[in-house]
Motif scaffolding. Structure first.
Motif, PDB file in Angstrom:
ATOM      1  N   UNK A 175       0.839  -1.200   0.000  1.00 54.17           N
ATOM      2  CA  UNK A 175       0.000   0.000   0.000  1.00 54.17           C
ATOM      3  C   UNK A 175       0.874   1.250   0.000  1.00 54.17           C
ATOM      4  N   UNK A 176       0.453   2.241  -0.771  1.00 57.63           N
ATOM      5  CA  UNK A 176       1.153   3.527  -0.819  1.00 57.63           C
ATOM      6  C   UNK A 176       0.229   4.577  -0.211  1.00 57.63           C
ATOM      7  N   UNK A 217      -2.694   4.430  -3.532  1.00 55.45           N
ATOM      8  CA  UNK A 217      -2.445   3.409  -4.547  1.00 55.45           C
ATOM      9  C   UNK A 217      -1.667   2.241  -3.981  1.00 55.45           C
ATOM     10  N   UNK A 218      -1.117   1.444  -4.886  1.00 53.27           N
ATOM     11  CA  UNK A 218      -0.303   0.291  -4.491  1.00 53.27           C
ATOM     12  C   UNK A 218       0.936   0.233  -5.383  1.00 53.27           C
ATOM     13  N   UNK A 219       1.932  -0.496  -4.916  1.00 57.87           N
ATOM     14  CA  UNK A 219       3.126  -0.711  -5.729  1.00 57.87           C
ATOM     15  C   UNK A 219       2.774  -1.676  -6.863  1.00 57.87           C
ATOM     16  N   UNK A 279      -2.278   4.078  -9.050  1.00 60.23           N
ATOM     17  CA  UNK A 279      -3.110   4.862  -8.136  1.00 60.23           C
ATOM     18  C   UNK A 279      -4.558   4.374  -8.078  1.00 60.23           C
ATOM     19  N   UNK A 280      -5.310   4.969  -7.154  1.00 65.75           N
ATOM     20  CA  UNK A 280      -6.733   4.672  -7.008  1.00 65.75           C
ATOM     21  C   UNK A 280      -7.533   4.923  -8.283  1.00 65.75           C
ATOM     22  N   UNK A 320      -2.170  -7.284   1.671  1.00 67.55           N
ATOM     23  CA  UNK A 320      -1.201  -6.185   1.612  1.00 67.55           C
ATOM     24  C   UNK A 320      -1.728  -4.855   2.151  1.00 67.55           C
ATOM     25  N   UNK A 321      -3.049  -4.764   2.326  1.00 68.75           N
ATOM     26  CA  UNK A 321      -3.632  -3.499   2.763  1.00 68.75           C
ATOM     27  C   UNK A 321      -4.523  -3.748   3.975  1.00 68.75           C
TER      28      UNK A 321
END
Length: 285
Positions: free
Chosen positions: A150-151, A159-161, A173-174, A231-232
């Protein structure tokens, strides 16, 4: 100065000076006596003397004005330099303020979740051709960053990697239709998932999809991650509902969600590299 020498006024001065010199030579040749010729020459050159005097005064004025303009330009340059320095200071202040906001929210999140481990990263590049605001960050696998992490910006998910390389990573990104995360409304507890949407990307909204037509979600509802992903974790804020609409291809309803922060403007972010998964969480969305 070059324009002065090319001007018609300057050329007139040169002609008058030349005429004066001719008159002087003629006077010297005729001696000191006042002949008819010398009288005529005197009559002819008297206006020339007057004109030369006036033009000379004009040239002096031009030079004085040029000097004044130079001093004026120097003052303008000095003021512009001061303005530039103040603008740089303001930009530094805004960067520091944004960074403090990032750290403050992250600290709050960390205090609420002591198991969270973060890696701070800078945004090093953006894909201008990508409408979903994909960007690159300065940290990668050498820093513990992995695909799917998670970013965050403070307490908000951005967003995510998408792909982690040794020294950098690409963030999805979202807003990207390829992005998807389980989510819920923190008031009604309705669960579904958030993804990007091509039709909403112009407004920079993401989509809380597959809602029941009788949904209690409304304008202003806060949407957060549901924690089903490995992951989130649960409770990371995604954004706020701005509109509720019916799908054109089904009987389902969706909510247009505005991300909690302006993804296009961020210069730093946090990558959530580790957290203690809650029992009962699934491996994937």
């Amino acid at each position: 100065m070059k324009d002065l020498f090319k001007s018609s006024r300057f050329k007139l001065v040169v002609i008058i000076i030349a005429l004066l010199l001719v008159g002087m030579f003629i006077s010297a040749a005729n001696g000191s006596s006042k002949s008819a010729q010398s009288s005529i020459i005197g009559t002819v050159f008297a206006p020339a003397h007057w004109a030369a005097s006036k033009i000379s005064d004009g040239i002096d004025t031009i030079f004085e004005n040029a000097k004044g303009d130079t001093e004026y330009e120097e003052k303008i340059d000095s003021l512009q330099q001061e303005i530039g320095e103040l603008q740089d200071q303001l930009a530094d202040y805004e960067n520091i303020q944004a960074q403090n906001e990032l750290y403050r929210d992250a600290l709050e999140l960390k205090e609420e979740n002591e198991d969270y481990e973060f890696v701070e990263a800078s945004v090093t590049g953006r894909d201008s051709a990508n409408p979903y605001c994909t960007f690159t960050i300065s940290k990668g696998t050498l820093n513990g960053v992995e695909d799917g992490d998670a970013v965050l910006y403070g307490k908000y998910l951005i967003g995510v990697i998408k792909k982690a390389y040794p020294a950098y990573s690409v963030v999805s990104t979202l807003l990207d239709p390829d992005f998807s995360v389980s989510a819920y409304d923190i008031t009604s507890n309705e669960i579904s998932y958030v993804t990007g949407s091509a039709e909403l990307t112009e407004d920079r909204y993401c989509k809380f999809e597959n809602l029941d037509s009788s949904t209690k979600i409304s304008y202003g509802s806060i949407i957060a991650t549901a924690g089903i992903s490995a992951n989130i974790p649960k409770g990371i804020i995604i954004g706020t509902v701005k509109d509720i609409s019916d799908e054109s291809t089904s009987i389902a309803t969706y909510a247009a969600v505005e991300p909690g922060t302006d993804i296009e403007k961020i210069s730093k972010c946090l990558v959530l590299t580790d957290f203690a998964a809650e029992s009962g969480d699934a491996d994937d969305d």
